[in-house]
Design an enzyme around this catalytic site. Structure first.
Site, PDB file in Angstrom:
ATOM      1  N   LYS B  77      38.730  80.009   8.173  1.00 17.87           N
ATOM      2  CA  LYS B  77      40.136  80.134   8.588  1.00 17.87           C
ATOM      3  C   LYS B  77      40.207  80.294  10.105  1.00 17.87           C
ATOM      4  O   LYS B  77      39.357  80.976  10.705  1.00 17.87           O
ATOM      5  CB  LYS B  77      40.752  81.350   7.874  1.00 17.87           C
ATOM      6  CG  LYS B  77      42.257  81.482   8.027  1.00 17.87           C
ATOM      7  CD  LYS B  77      42.811  82.678   7.235  1.00 17.87           C
ATOM      8  CE  LYS B  77      44.331  82.777   7.350  1.00 17.87           C
ATOM      9  NZ  LYS B  77      44.889  83.935   6.605  1.00 17.87           N
ATOM     10  N   SER B 157      49.223  82.887   3.831  1.00 16.25           N
ATOM     11  CA  SER B 157      48.921  82.185   5.049  1.00 16.25           C
ATOM     12  C   SER B 157      47.630  81.350   5.007  1.00 16.25           C
ATOM     13  O   SER B 157      47.474  80.440   5.812  1.00 16.25           O
ATOM     14  CB  SER B 157      48.811  83.184   6.203  1.00 16.25           C
ATOM     15  OG  SER B 157      47.690  84.013   6.055  1.00 16.25           O
ATOM     16  N   SER B 181      47.992  86.783   1.307  1.00 17.16           N
ATOM     17  CA  SER B 181      47.615  85.525   1.952  1.00 17.16           C
ATOM     18  C   SER B 181      46.327  84.883   1.455  1.00 17.16           C
ATOM     19  O   SER B 181      46.034  83.750   1.823  1.00 17.16           O
ATOM     20  CB  SER B 181      47.496  85.723   3.462  1.00 17.16           C
ATOM     21  OG  SER B 181      48.763  85.768   4.052  1.00 17.16           O
TER      22      SER B 181
END
Lengths: 95, 494
Positions: B77, B157, B181
């Site tokens: 990420k 997210s 998330s």
């Protein structure tokens, strides 16, 4: 509680985010929607409840007060938008 | 040969150890899949040179005693700082930022032999539930509704992580979870994601959103892979003062699938008004599966559930407004062009106005407001008290003998990109209604794919465990996974 345009402008300034004048009424409206949602918290009886400071009870670790890192001037400055002679450069602060 | 990119980490590990495949082959297969999947916009900074070097090093190290992740290609990420590689939290304000250091999580993964394929799309500063606040543009869900080519959100997210794992671009990925998330995007894409206990995984080098809630965790094809990844990511780190100094067990070895005699709580407050019947029936089905596996099911009450989201939307923005104060155009990232005579205040204000997107600006300002003089007690302190009550609800359930709590992971299946554009921000926040309590209480939570809705989209169930008992939680999830037997894959259209 309702947030007006002036309060929105004050909050934007406190947060150091420039918001154009014509955008302020819509921003105030968004704040009011979110704060309206948050107001539900007033329904909860919180008498005698301590505010949470740490989600897992833990004592912060301590260590000897000695230098463990440093001497990294070039690395620290590497990502600066404007670095000169070993310093971060910014617009003039003092007249 | 079977499609290498569809291997689980466990299968790839075993094949690597036996010499049936090399990391170089696995890595090339992933790099090819990534180059063919630009339509998903999952990988936003590709790092093929690093990947090939790491794969070669892994192949040189290969052997029966190599670590589990040796030679396994992963996606990272964009929130994780990776040395010399763009790490900008999907924000314009960190444009061009290349960290001079490595996050603890990625360092540990690389030491264990993992291969980094690149950085993954996400919501800006992890603030969002649909990956639509990213400066890189939307990540797209590989799943589509049957007979309908509407582009769907992979959730957020960690949307890029979810899309990449679901589409077979990497074998696993890192995610972070502040309010859901990891778990919400995992549910939207038919994969497994676990948010560990607060303090289990070091936050050092992970760009901070809300420090008392943020935890990193793995996103993977199945529970076993999540267990393998979590073990490598977790552990005490002197660089994070909230990192727990506890041993990390071999989570994979704890996967027996035997949950006989365990007590599973079903919280009545998670039955929301207007909850789609498909979610309701999936939940009932999960309850039955747990029961069939020999668990005892009890109805429990978590009375402050309703107040979790409002408390979160005080605590998280408050912490964000402090954490994001560092983006000032001085030390890293982007500085706005200044006009003649602009001083330092104009530099801050212009830099932050053009560097932060709308949602980030909104949350920073809400946080500023709730922390400002005169409102601190009414909002921030009250929210922290409510947070203490939410945690107490869980503690009471666990004290009464509950081992894990079963809930839906999300209130709906993946929705269309742009569908929420006209909704007010609070509507988007409701996505996290089932997940956010877990962050507020610091508990481990895992999302497991458990079924498809009428339109053929994946739905997930969430299990919540006792603090520090991720091993037991993963085992319960493993039992659920075996019973649900979710094998559907998205059809390739990209």
């Amino acid at each position: 509680m309702s947030i007006d345009k002036d309060t929105a402008a004050r909050v934007a300034h406190l947060a150091r985010i420039r918001v154009d004048e014509e955008r302020l009424p819509a921003l105030a409206e968004e704040f009011n929607a979110i704060l309206g949602f948050i107001e539900q918290l007033n329904e909860v009886d919180v008498d005698g409840v301590e505010p949470m400071t740490s989600v897992t009870p833990m004592r912060l670790k301590r260590r000897e007060d000695v230098v463990t890192d440093g001497d990294r001037q070039a690395e620290v400055l590497k990502n600066a938008p404007d670095a000169r002679e070993g310093f971060f450069a910014v617009p003039k602060v003092v007249e | 040969m079977t499609d290498l990119t569809s291997l689980t980490i466990a299968a790839a590990r075993d094949a690597l150890r036996k010499g049936d495949v090399t990391s170089a082959e696995l890595t090339e297969a992933c790099l090819t899949a990534i180059d063919g999947a630009d339509a998903l916009n999952a990988f936003v900074h590709k790092t093929p040179e690093i990947a090939r070097q790491q794969a070669a090093a892994a192949d040189a190290r290969r052997g029966a005693d190599a670590p589990d992740l040796n030679g396994i290609p992963l996606g990272i990420k964009d929130l994780f700082c990776t040395k010399g590689v763009p790490s900008q939290a999907a924000s314009r304000i960190l444009d061009g930022f290349r960290p001079e250091y490595e996050s603890t999580v990625t360092r540990q993964l690389f030491e264990a032999g993992a291969v980094m394929l690149g950085k993954l799309n996400m919501d800006e500063f992890a603030m969002g539930s649909s990956n639509e606040t990213s400066v890189y543009g939307n990540a797209v869900n590989p799943w589509r509704r049957e007979g309908d080519d509407t582009a769907l959100t992979p959730g957020g997210s960690s949307g890029g992580s979810a899309a990449a794992v679901a589409a077979g671009l990497c074998l696993g990925a890192t995610g972070t979870d502040t309010g859901g998330s990891i778990r919400q995007p995992a549910a939207f894409t038919g994969i497994t994601g676990i948010k560990p206990t607060y303090g289990r995984v070091s936050r050092w080098g992970i760009i901070a959103f809300a420090s008392s809630l943020d935890q990193a965790g793995p996103m993977a094809r199945d529970v076993r892979d999540a267990a393998i990844l979590l073990r490598a990511m977790a552990g005490h780190d002197p660089l994070d003062s909230t990192s727990a100094d506890l041993p990390v067990p071999d989570f994979e070895a704890m996967l027996t699938g035997d949950i006989r005699g365990k007590t599973i709580g079903i919280p009545r407050e998670y039955r929301m008004d207007g909850m789609p019947d498909e979610i309701e029936s999936l939940w009932a089905e999960g309850r039955r599966m747990m029961e069939d596996a020999g668990a005892r099911i009890v109805d429990i009450s978590l009375p402050h559930t309703k107040y979790a989201l409002p408390a979160y939307y005080v605590v998280a923005p408050a912490e964000a407004s402090s954490n994001l104060a560092r983006y000032d155009g001085v030390r890293y990232g982007r500085r706005a062009k200044l006009a003649q005579g602009d001083g330092i205040a104009e530099m801050y204000e212009k830099t932050r106005a053009e560097g932060f997107g709308d949602e980030v600006q909104r949350r920073v300002m809400i946080g500023t407001y709730v922390l400002s003089a005169g409102f601190y007690d009414a909002y921030y302190n009250r929210a922290r008290k409510v947070r203490a009550l939410i945690k107490r609800d869980f503690e009471e359930a666990f004290a009464n003998g509950v081992d894990a709590i079963l809930t839906p992971a999300t209130p709906s299946a993946a929705f269309g990109l742009g569908e929420m554009a006209d909704a007010d921000p609070v509507q988007m926040y409701l996505n996290d209604v089932f997940t956010v309590t877990v962050n507020l209480a610091g508990l481990p939570g895992i999302s497991v794919p458990a079924g498809l809705d009428r339109q053929g989209l994946p739905l997930g169930l969430q299990l919540i465990g006792r603090p520090w008992e991720e091993g037991d939680l993963l085992n319960t999830a493993y039992a659920l996974e075996r019973a649900a037997n979710f094998v559907a894959k998205p059809g390739k259209w990209w």
